[in-house]
Design an enzyme around this catalytic site. Structure first.
Site, PDB file in Angstrom:
ATOM      1  N   HIS A 374       0.800  -1.226   0.000  1.00 54.57           N
ATOM      2  CA  HIS A 374       0.000   0.000   0.000  1.00 54.57           C
ATOM      3  C   HIS A 374       0.831   1.273   0.000  1.00 54.57           C
ATOM      4  O   HIS A 374       0.289   2.350   0.245  1.00 54.57           O
ATOM      5  CB  HIS A 374      -0.914   0.030   1.232  1.00 54.57           C
ATOM      6  CG  HIS A 374      -2.098  -0.870   1.156  1.00 54.57           C
ATOM      7  ND1 HIS A 374      -3.259  -0.544   0.494  1.00 54.57           N
ATOM      8  CD2 HIS A 374      -2.307  -2.111   1.661  1.00 54.57           C
ATOM      9  CE1 HIS A 374      -4.134  -1.523   0.604  1.00 54.57           C
ATOM     10  NE2 HIS A 374      -3.583  -2.491   1.307  1.00 54.57           N
ATOM     11  N   LYS A 566      -8.587  13.567   4.188  1.00 50.24           N
ATOM     12  CA  LYS A 566      -7.691  12.406   4.164  1.00 50.24           C
ATOM     13  C   LYS A 566      -6.698  12.548   5.309  1.00 50.24           C
ATOM     14  O   LYS A 566      -6.592  13.612   5.919  1.00 50.24           O
ATOM     15  CB  LYS A 566      -6.955  12.297   2.828  1.00 50.24           C
ATOM     16  CG  LYS A 566      -6.251  13.583   2.399  1.00 50.24           C
ATOM     17  CD  LYS A 566      -5.626  13.429   1.019  1.00 50.24           C
ATOM     18  CE  LYS A 566      -6.659  13.450  -0.067  1.00 50.24           C
ATOM     19  NZ  LYS A 566      -6.826  12.165  -0.735  1.00 50.24           N
ATOM     20  N   ARG A 567      -5.993  11.484   5.573  1.00 50.15           N
ATOM     21  CA  ARG A 567      -4.969  11.509   6.623  1.00 50.15           C
ATOM     22  C   ARG A 567      -4.005  12.663   6.382  1.00 50.15           C
ATOM     23  O   ARG A 567      -3.651  12.958   5.253  1.00 50.15           O
ATOM     24  CB  ARG A 567      -4.235  10.155   6.598  1.00 50.15           C
ATOM     25  CG  ARG A 567      -3.155   9.963   7.618  1.00 50.15           C
ATOM     26  CD  ARG A 567      -2.753   8.483   7.663  1.00 50.15           C
ATOM     27  NE  ARG A 567      -2.349   7.981   6.348  1.00 50.15           N
ATOM     28  CZ  ARG A 567      -1.097   7.987   5.892  1.00 50.15           C
ATOM     29  NH1 ARG A 567      -0.121   8.485   6.636  1.00 50.15           N
ATOM     30  NH2 ARG A 567      -0.798   7.487   4.705  1.00 50.15           N
ATOM     31  N   LYS A 572       0.577  14.170   1.066  1.00 44.43           N
ATOM     32  CA  LYS A 572      -0.792  14.478   0.616  1.00 44.43           C
ATOM     33  C   LYS A 572      -0.986  15.980   0.407  1.00 44.43           C
ATOM     34  O   LYS A 572      -1.964  16.424  -0.172  1.00 44.43           O
ATOM     35  CB  LYS A 572      -1.804  13.927   1.613  1.00 44.43           C
ATOM     36  CG  LYS A 572      -1.759  12.389   1.681  1.00 44.43           C
ATOM     37  CD  LYS A 572      -2.749  11.831   2.671  1.00 44.43           C
ATOM     38  CE  LYS A 572      -2.654  10.319   2.807  1.00 44.43           C
ATOM     39  NZ  LYS A 572      -3.213   9.599   1.642  1.00 44.43           N
ATOM     40  N   THR A 674      -8.725   6.283  -2.208  1.00 46.65           N
ATOM     41  CA  THR A 674     -10.107   5.863  -2.462  1.00 46.65           C
ATOM     42  C   THR A 674     -11.080   7.019  -2.213  1.00 46.65           C
ATOM     43  O   THR A 674     -12.202   6.983  -2.707  1.00 46.65           O
ATOM     44  CB  THR A 674     -10.506   4.654  -1.587  1.00 46.65           C
ATOM     45  OG1 THR A 674     -10.259   4.944  -0.209  1.00 46.65           O
ATOM     46  CG2 THR A 674      -9.744   3.407  -2.004  1.00 46.65           C
ATOM     47  N   LYS A 678     -14.794   8.009  -4.064  1.00 47.64           N
ATOM     48  CA  LYS A 678     -16.046   8.300  -3.364  1.00 47.64           C
ATOM     49  C   LYS A 678     -16.590   9.669  -3.777  1.00 47.64           C
ATOM     50  O   LYS A 678     -17.794   9.831  -4.014  1.00 47.64           O
ATOM     51  CB  LYS A 678     -15.813   8.269  -1.849  1.00 47.64           C
ATOM     52  CG  LYS A 678     -15.434   6.909  -1.296  1.00 47.64           C
ATOM     53  CD  LYS A 678     -14.807   7.018   0.083  1.00 47.64           C
ATOM     54  CE  LYS A 678     -14.131   5.709   0.461  1.00 47.64           C
ATOM     55  NZ  LYS A 678     -13.135   5.863   1.533  1.00 47.64           N
TER      56      LYS A 678
END
Length: 830
Positions: A374, A566-567, A572, A674, A678
């Site tokens: 991952h 998100k985290r 990110k 993901t 969504k």
């Protein structure tokens, strides 16, 4: 009947209570029955929580009836099963999801209406299950849903955390962690199974010995023994035909209470060992900045896999004599490296407890395990120090050394004869001070199949992170692009849009998401476009009310809702988003009449407790937002909100309301993502780099319906090799320099000049490891394109509808079907 695990549990009355007659009336009776006989309440004294539990129990009756039928069929067929090992399951709330999957959603709502109860008030009583943190755990939850929906015999294994990760609060903009005591008053979906408890040994030492044939048989002795008690959560597939289960292990001390110490006045000592043992399942991801934190993580991971493997073996040996069919009946999936200790543990069990020969045991191990990678971040690949391993798991370290020795001698040497450098590069044991055990390498060597989670991610694994393994084991590494369950992430969380789609396409789409392509036929229908965007605005009104409640900030549902959820991690790049916000704010301060679309920037994220820079970014977003939200000069054209304690139930409110989906990670760093799927499914347009699954989303929705910006993977690498210097971008771009300097001042934190020094240092002094400055200009240009597109309302509606219509590929049903065909070799049992 092959009774592997206590099957045939009936609902109240011995069968489903809602199979005949008026289902709403029968469900109402079931709810009242549980209120009276399960909770000892009546309708006058019942609280909303009492009603919620009663509704859960009534729905659970239906679920458990089907669970019993499922287990009977699977056991009678001696079915091959998938055993999914994951340290996280981000399950969210289960009531509405179970009602929808069982096909009784409207019946339960009608039943509550007959009782004069508000459905939404009852649902709000449910807490999210504290079993996960980010995308890894949410993916695992989606996979369980799809496995059951596709009638695949499967069991999920995890840990029954008492506190999960943490509950997030903001104090003066700072993230503050509080215990998430989600189990404080119990959970109606769980079933404790003490009869299947397991015992797990840790620490101790290895004694040398021989068996009665004179063969060397080392023995692991001493140490501590901890009990693992399983709690089962039924997992209902869509349509309700198959109900699998998730089994969660809770640590219990084998020494409950030292009465002698207590009687002598040693009250703390009387429970000390119990407290130490049960710490194992207290929290997800204990802070590993300390040595004791690292040790607890290692013990936690071993406890989880040992309990799970012993349970798998128990289930198998209950109905089989001998191990001949074990690889035919068992498929074990390692969700990342957290369960990788299952490899040496299964070897230990086979060698030490069942007297296998080494080659026989190793051949069996390699037939049952598969591994999902991952991450593309080398620093995120798990490693454990050899001294720590030797302390906690001395026998397993011996086994890993032997696996490594034989694999290097027999496989690496055969491929690269005499190449000691290659052996050093591919060794499971990394040389250094101290030596480290590379868990990803162990997983690759031991597994029959390794998969990435997006096409780009898999190619990068083959080209870079696992390049030599791809040479050594051709065809072992394959792609399985991630997916999401449309039951939760559209049908449940966006009821109005779900109803609109059903009115046009019928009711087959939740189980076949490719059906959404047929929505393209309505793209020229002005009435359909209008209804689609009316639903989007209704969802925005709902989110605006929620923001007012939890953040005390007024936002307009007519503004563009720009969402990054998100985290919190540097790669990110929430701080890239922040720099763009500062740029817009600065322009508006200079020209309040600037013609831009009003925007609400919405964040949701948790930072790991020990990740100081991530926590500094959270505070920066909060403090910048605080100033922007109270600046009357900009006429409410910008608002910034950071919704605290982001979790599944928050995502279910945010995602249907989003206009723009921020997927802005550095190219080559995000494995898949993901959240992007969504949000697109619910009609949000993506702004993103060509990273992870964004590449495939662009292929599906069309380049004209997505906003791509930034360096590509090869361009990032080329720039890195040339010697990337963020100062060049800082001095070259006056706007970039202005916003960085502005953030570095005390404008947003009066009296704290260096409040965000960590961010500045990361971006400039420490080399900007994730190329934020290199992508800033391109990102701002893409955001200008977003602004222009949103002004053209009808064009935006078309793009939003096409995003929903064209992302059918990203159903987790498709992903799981590919796992079943290509990795697990398993067929549905209907």
């Amino acid at each position: 009947m092959n009774n592997q695990d206590g099957v045939g549990i009936p609902a109240v009355g011995g069968e489903s209570q809602v199979t005949n007659g008026n289902r709403a009336d029968q469900l109402k009776d079931a709810i009242l029955w549980h209120l009276k006989f399960t909770l000892a309440r009546d309708t006058k004294t019942a609280t909303n929580r009492d009603w919620w539990i009663s509704v859960c129990e009534a729905v659970e009756d239906e679920v458990l009836s089907r669970f019993g039928e499922t287990m009977k069929v699977q056991n009678d067929n001696d079915s091959r099963r998938v055993y999914y090992l994951s340290l996280e399951y981000l399950m969210g709330r289960l009531l509405q999801n179970n009602m929808i999957n069982c096909g009784i959603f409207e019946d339960v709502k009608n039943a509550l209406g007959k009782l004069d109860l508000n459905w939404e008030d009852i649902c709000e009583e449910e807490l999210d299950m504290g079993l996960g943190n980010g995308g890894l755990g949410r993916l695992a939850a989606c996979f369980l849903d799809s496995l059951a929906t596709l009638d695949i015999p499967a069991v999920g294994y995890g840990i029954h955390y008492q506190f999960g990760l943490f509950k997030q609060k903001f104090v003066d903009g700072h993230q503050v962690e509080r215990p998430d005591n989600w189990r404080q008053f119990g959970n109606p979906w769980e079933i404790v199974r003490p009869e299947y408890s397991q015992e797990v040994r840790v620490y101790g030492h290895v004694e040398h010995g021989y068996d009665n044939l004179g063969d060397y048989r080392p023995k692991w002795v001493g140490g501590r023994v901890i009990s693992g008690v399983p709690y089962d959560v039924p997992i209902c597939g869509y349509g309700g035909k198959t109900v699998n289960f998730l089994r969660l292990w809770e640590a219990k001390s084998s020494q409950e209470f030292d009465l002698d110490a207590f009687n002598e006045g040693g009250y703390v000592e009387a429970v000390r060992q119990k407290a130490l043992d049960e710490t194992i399942s207290k929290v997800l991801y204990p802070n590993d900045k300390t040595e004791i934190g690292k040790e607890l993580r290692l013990v936690q991971q071993y406890f989880f896999v040992s309990c799970s493997l012993k349970d798998i073996i128990r289930r198998y040996l209950n109905v089989h004599e001998g191990w001949g069919q074990f690889p035919e009946k068992i498929a074990i999936q390692l969700n990342d490296t957290h369960p990788a200790l299952a490899v040496p543990e299964l070897m230990r069990v086979l060698l030490d407890e069942h007297q296998f020969e080494w080659n026989e045991a190793w051949a069996l191990v390699r037939k049952v395990f598969a591994y999902t990678n991952h991450t593309l971040l080398p620093e995120a690949l798990e490693k454990w120090s050899v001294p720590l391993f030797e302390k906690v798991l001395p026998r397993h370290l011996q086994i890993i050394y032997e696996i490594n020795k034989l694999y290097l001698e027999n496989e690496v040497e055969a491929k690269w004869p005499g190449d000691d450098d290659k052996k050093r590069e591919l060794s499971i044991i990394e040389e250094g001070s101290p030596r480290m055990v590379r868990m990803a390498y162990l997983s690759v060597v031991a597994s029959h199949t390794v998969n990435g989670v997006a096409a780009l991610h898999t190619e990068l694994l083959k080209q870079d992170l696992l390049r030599d393994f791809d040479d050594l084991y051709p065809e072992k590494i394959q792609n399985k692009t991630n997916g999401i369950t449309p039951r939760r992430w559209l049908k449940s969380c966006n009821l109005e849009l779900s109803d609109l789609i059903t009115s046009k396409l019928g009711d087959k789409w939740p189980a076949d998401l490719d059906e959404l392509k047929k929505l393209e036929a309505f793209i020229e229908d002005a009435g359909f476009r209008g209804k689609f965007m009316e639903i989007k605005r209704n969802n925005k009104v709902r989110l605006a009310n929620h923001i007012k409640k939890v953040c005390d900030v007024e936002v307009s549902p007519d503004a563009l809702f720009d969402v990054q959820i998100k985290r919190l991690h540097e790669y990110k790049r929430q701080h890239l988003n922040l720099l763009h916000i500062l740029s817009l704010y600065r322009k508006l301060v200079h020209n309040p009449d600037l013609d831009i679309v009003p925007r609400v920037f919405i964040f949701g994220a948790k930072a790991a407790p020990g990740y100081e820079l991530a926590k500094n970014i959270i505070r920066a977003i909060n403090k910048v937002g605080e100033k922007i939200n109270n600046d009357e000069r900009i006429k409410d054209k910008l608002k910034v909100v950071f919704i605290p304690n982001y979790r599944v139930s928050e995502a279910e409110i945010i995602i249907p309301a989003a206009d723009l989906s921020e997927q802005i990670s550095t190219a080559g760093k995000e494995a898949s993502g993901t959240g992007n799927m969504k949000l697109a499914l619910n009609g949000a347009l993506t702004i993103g780099t060509l990273d992870g699954a964004n590449v495939e989303i662009e292929e599906e929705v069309g380049s004209e319906n997505i906003f791509i910006f930034g360096l590509k993977v090869d361009e990032v690498e080329r720039l890195r090799l040339q010697g990337y210097n963020p100062w060049d971008y800082y001095y070259r771009d006056p706007e970039l320099r202005a916003v960085i300097d502005w953030l570095s001042s005390d404008v947003f934190t009066p009296g704290e000049k260096d409040a965000f020094l960590q961010i500045r240092q990361s971006l400039l002094d420490f080399g900007d490891p994730f190329f934020v400055l290199a992508d800033f200009a391109s990102y701002c240009e893409a955001q200008s394109r977003v602004d222009d597109a949103y002004k053209e309302k009808d064009g935006w509606a078309r793009k939003a509808i096409l995003n929903t219509a064209r992302v059918g590929k990203f159903s987790s049903d498709r992903t799981i079907s590919e796992y079943c065909k290509d990795i697990w070799k398993i067929e549905p049992v209907r």
